[in-house]
Design an enzyme around this catalytic site. Sequence first.
Site, short mmCIF file in Angstrom:
data_model
loop_
_atom_site.label_atom_id
_atom_site.label_comp_id
_atom_site.label_asym_id
_atom_site.label_seq_id
_atom_site.Cartn_x
_atom_site.Cartn_y
_atom_site.Cartn_z
N LYS A 25 -4.03 32.09 125.20
CA LYS A 25 -3.07 31.19 124.54
C LYS A 25 -1.66 31.42 125.08
O LYS A 25 -0.95 30.47 125.41
CB LYS A 25 -3.13 31.42 123.02
N SER A 26 -1.25 32.67 125.15
CA SER A 26 0.12 32.97 125.63
C SER A 26 0.33 32.44 127.04
O SER A 26 1.38 31.86 127.35
CB SER A 26 0.34 34.49 125.63
N GLY A 98 4.06 29.34 116.62
CA GLY A 98 5.27 30.15 116.73
C GLY A 98 5.70 30.33 118.17
O GLY A 98 6.90 30.32 118.48
N ARG A 126 8.43 30.91 108.97
CA ARG A 126 8.53 32.11 109.82
C ARG A 126 9.97 32.32 110.30
O ARG A 126 10.72 31.37 110.49
CB ARG A 126 7.53 31.99 110.98
N SER A 171 9.26 42.16 120.40
CA SER A 171 8.68 40.82 120.32
C SER A 171 8.74 40.13 121.68
O SER A 171 9.81 39.88 122.23
CB SER A 171 9.45 39.96 119.30
N GLN A 173 7.95 37.13 122.13
CA GLN A 173 8.48 35.76 121.94
C GLN A 173 10.00 35.77 122.07
O GLN A 173 10.57 34.87 122.68
CB GLN A 173 8.03 35.21 120.60
N ASP A 319 -1.88 40.92 117.73
CA ASP A 319 -2.65 39.81 117.16
C ASP A 319 -4.07 40.19 116.75
O ASP A 319 -4.79 39.37 116.18
CB ASP A 319 -2.73 38.67 118.18
N ARG A 350 -0.35 39.11 107.20
CA ARG A 350 -1.68 39.61 107.57
C ARG A 350 -2.03 40.94 106.90
O ARG A 350 -3.21 41.29 106.84
CB ARG A 350 -1.81 39.71 109.09
C1 S3P Z 1 3.17 35.95 121.67
C2 S3P Z 1 3.81 37.06 121.19
C3 S3P Z 1 3.45 37.72 119.92
C4 S3P Z 1 2.11 37.25 119.40
C5 S3P Z 1 1.94 35.77 119.51
C6 S3P Z 1 2.06 35.31 120.95
C7 S3P Z 1 3.61 35.36 122.95
O1 S3P Z 1 4.43 37.39 118.95
O2 S3P Z 1 1.94 37.65 118.06
O3 S3P Z 1 0.67 35.37 119.00
O4 S3P Z 1 2.87 34.52 123.50
O5 S3P Z 1 4.68 35.75 123.42
P1 S3P Z 1 5.76 38.31 118.75
O6 S3P Z 1 6.48 38.27 120.00
O7 S3P Z 1 6.50 37.63 117.64
O8 S3P Z 1 5.22 39.65 118.35
#
Ligand code: S3P
Length: 438
Positions: A25-26, A98, A126, A171, A173, A319, A350
């Site tokens: 997914k990422s 997110g 969020r 993080s 993200q 995750d 969670r």
């Molecule tokens: C992700 C980073 C993670 C993860 C999310 C995907 C990404 O979040 O939980 O499902 O693709 O960069 P955080 O960066 O908020 O931990």
Amino acid sequence: MSTELQFIVNAGGVLSGDLRVPGDKSISHRSIMLGALAEGVTHIHGFLEGEDALATLQAFRAMGVEINGPTAGEVTIQGVGMRGLRAPGQALDLGNSGTSMRLLSGLLAGQGFPVTLLGDASLSKRPMGRVVRPLQQMGADIETTGAGTAPLVMKPVRQLSGIQYVMPVASAQVKSCLLLAGLYAEGETRVTEPAPTRDHTERMLQTFGYPVTRSGEQCGVQGGGRLIACDLDVPADISSAAFFLVGASIAEGSALLLRHVGVNPTRCGVINILRLMGADIDLLHAREAGGEPVADLRVRSAPLRGIHIPHDQIPLAIDEFPVLFVAAACAEGETVLTGAEELRVKESDRIQVMADGLAALGIEVRTTQDGIVIQGGQLQAGEVDSHGDHRIAMAFAIAALRAQGPIRIRDCANVNTSFPDFAAFAKRSGLAIEAAHA
Ligand code: S3P
């Protein structure tokens, strides 16, 4: 009248076979983002056709990017270049995703048009302040609700400036958001992380020919460069493979081969933690695909024991905790997790939602602000509510392998965000699962 998707999973079963779970997914999100901004045509193979990655894809279509597919995981993007996006006709709705919202907030902060980012009820709760605050330091004009949540209303600014930012939370993200904003900033944008997090953005920028400086806990980009189109091979998602790693570990007599799984060291916490618990997992044919390490994973059932989960593994397995908690419920002795408050702000809380579900199935659990203590025991039959969280729904489906009777799981439609056709896929490998509208 709206109906709700439920999983009804009969107890027991053995997992076996040779499987390839859907694409990461990422990496799928990032492949659309960078492919859209690149010069030339990018071909993606193994793209995840789940709702989250599709939300990113639709957002770029809405900004004028021509994208063909996905068809059986193949996507072709006619890159528009760094300055080629157009104002969308309406707000971009990112659904439950997110990653789409946080990464796009950075990528769009330096564009020459206004844009609003929206999400569903879960995404609208969020925290977005973690990206909005540093973007504002770079000069971005972004408004959130008073609670620091979406919608994000973004207005064009003359020029972003690079910053040096020390992230308060580990993080990926936030890091990726700032690197993407940094592509449009004057000077260098440098990010320091408190602990290593997934580095797909850094790797993929380099695959698209964009220089990234990386040393220790810091990474950075210089604004004003270009991305050159390329071909990408998206590996199978270790976060989706995780359900089968745990399932095959806890269901006696199981043996699975999971093909072409992304085993980037910043994502391998689930393997490291399961091995500490006694799991029997081998990495075969380790290789590289599209700038990411990949391997086939062989897993056989093994007795698990409770552990104290090492803090350095938390961001590397962030995750996978819902299904790791199921492993803990099936382990001998106590499993203790601390330092994981981030789990409270995922697609659901969670820690609480897993604790409630495990307790409903007869497991002794105690929550703390930043973690959980789980006493291994005998899972009973029962009903649990996933609260619309895809990974909670799939984790409890796996729990049925060791339950004494059927488990009914409520509110499962969002499994399609990351693992389309999970129920049919899991059934083929030996889980006694039915999906039904109730
Ligand atoms: C992700 C980073 C993670 C993860 C999310 C995907 C990404 O979040 O939980 O499902 O693709 O960069 P955080 O960066 O908020 O931990």
